[in-house]
Scaffold this active site. Structure first.
Site, PDB file in Angstrom:
ATOM      1  N   ARG A 115       0.856  -1.195   0.000  1.00 34.17           N
ATOM      2  CA  ARG A 115       0.000   0.000   0.000  1.00 34.17           C
ATOM      3  C   ARG A 115       0.890   1.242   0.000  1.00 34.17           C
ATOM      4  NH1 ARG A 115      -2.380   0.875   5.408  1.00 34.17           N
ATOM      5  NH2 ARG A 115      -0.966   2.625   5.439  1.00 34.17           N
ATOM      6  N   HIS A 131      -3.637   4.615   4.471  1.00 34.63           N
ATOM      7  CA  HIS A 131      -4.764   3.672   4.522  1.00 34.63           C
ATOM      8  C   HIS A 131      -6.003   4.306   3.881  1.00 34.63           C
ATOM      9  CE1 HIS A 131      -7.702   0.796   5.905  1.00 34.63           C
ATOM     10  NE2 HIS A 131      -8.349   1.754   6.519  1.00 34.63           N
ATOM     11  N   TYR A 148       3.711   5.664  11.301  1.00 33.79           N
ATOM     12  CA  TYR A 148       3.985   4.291  11.755  1.00 33.79           C
ATOM     13  C   TYR A 148       4.828   3.454  10.789  1.00 33.79           C
ATOM     14  CZ  TYR A 148      -0.250   3.616   8.903  1.00 33.79           C
ATOM     15  OH  TYR A 148      -1.169   3.639   7.893  1.00 33.79           O
TER      16      TYR A 148
END
Ligand SMILES: [Mg+2]
Length: 365
Positions: A257, A261, A270
């Site tokens: 990805r 998100h 993160y």
């Protein structure tokens, strides 16, 4: 320490820099097909960028970017037949576009407009709307596939999900019933390595997600999800298998990805810039472009013409979206139930009164 890895097969034809790693299937000699797949990945990416920009400027709501996963959706969408049914998850712009959902319909959906799930193209009229709850769509797909099986129809239900969804009970229950009833369903996992902020390595103890099929009694395998030739090849086999009564298939597509998100997330909090930089070296569009350029069927002139063409299509869809106007506020309730339940009648009345007051300029709460 013993390994829990089951050798299920992993398919890849192109290296990350687009070099051919072995003999290709015969269908890959069709450069018109490769060009079509490439074009659709480019169109998806340009549309995706535009959708993010529209969210950033407040013209649509939250959007889940498909950046980096274009190969998986384009391959699925190009191989499903009109009579098959797609039961998608929320990161499926690529497959929806390839199936025939219009770009403005996708913008309407993410703009909170019910018309975005009412597809105009007949070939996708029976496809399901995007599923935002995690993994519940896998069970819906088994329901659809059960209907096909009971009616004796040679149709396939195709459902997609992320890696995180495979930890949900709904997903495992779906695999179980698919195996028990040998349903014509293909499960495709977009393993993009992150379930929002949870990395794949701590998401699940199994070395592969594909091996979850083994416990349910059917075939599972892994494929390089950034190599569209590999994904196309394995989806084709999976669809034929399911269509001809040979049972379900679970395909784990390994990808990454590259974006957040959703537009409500900030992935820099993160994961490291180094990791993302490395993942960009493996992305699907550049990989196929390099391969086609090496074959002498793609060049800078064609690339520029394609980008110009796709940008015009994307802009036209934005114009169509903005010309569609807004729906009445009560449309949010129109498709929740076939018949509005009496027990919720008060809530509906209250909502309609509030809308009327607001529209009359009497309510500033
Ligand atoms: Mg994921």
């Amino acid at each position: 320490m013993t390994s829990n890895k089951i050798d299920l097969g992993f398919t890849r034809y192109l290296s990350p820099d687009g070099r051919l790693l072995g003999p290709l299937p015969d269908w890959a000699d069709d450069f018109n097909l490769l060009t079509r797949l490439y074009r659709q990945m480019v169109l998806t990416r340009l549309f995706d960028q535009k959708a993010v920009a529209l969210q950033r400027t407040g013209r649509i709501g939250t959007y889940a970017p498909t950046l980096g996963q274009e190969a998986i959706g384009v391959a699925i969408g190009s191989l499903m037949r009109p009579e098959d049914v797609l039961i998608p998850y929320y990161r499926d712009t690529a497959v929806q576009l390839m199936r025939g959902v219009r770009m403005e319909e996708i913008l309407l959906y993410w703009g909170g407009d019910e018309r975005g799930s009412d597809y105009a193209e007949p070939a996708v009229a029976q496809d399901f709307p995007l599923c935002v709850p995690i993994a519940t769509q896998a069970l819906h797909a088994c329901g659809v596939a059960s209907a096909f099986k009971i009616r004796g129809e040679h149709r396939v239900a195709v459902t997609t999900c992320g890696d995180g969804a495979t930890s949900k009970g709904d997903f495992l229950e779906a695999l179980n019933v698919a195996g028990a009833w040998q349903l014509p369903v293909v499960f495709v996992i977009n393993n993009n390595q992150w379930a929002i902020s949870v990395p794949r390595r701590i998401q699940c103890g199994a070395p592969t997600l594909a091996q979850k099929a083994i416990g349910a009694g059917f075939h599972g395998e892994q494929v390089d999800g950034n190599d569209i030739l590999a994904v196309y090849d394995r989806i084709q086999v999976a669809l034929e298998r399911a269509r001809h009564g040979k049972g379900p298939v679970l395909l784990e597509c390994l990808s990454y990805r590259l974006g957040d998100h959703t537009t409500a997330d900030d992935a820099t909090r993160y994961r490291s810039a180094e990791e993302v930089k490395q993942a960009w070296q493996e992305e699907p569009i550049k990989r196929l472009q390099s391969f086609m350029a090496a074959q002498g069927v793609w060049d800078e002139g064609r690339e520029q013409a394609l980008i110009t063409e796709c940008q015009a299509l994307v802009q036209q869809s934005v114009d169509n979206f903005e010309a569609a106007g807004t729906q009445a506020p009560e449309s949010v309730m129109d498709h929740v139930y076939a018949k509005w339940p009496a027990v919720l009648a008060d809530q509906r009345e209250d909502f309609l009164e509030r809308v009327a007051r607001r529209q009359g300029g009497q309510d500033h709460e």
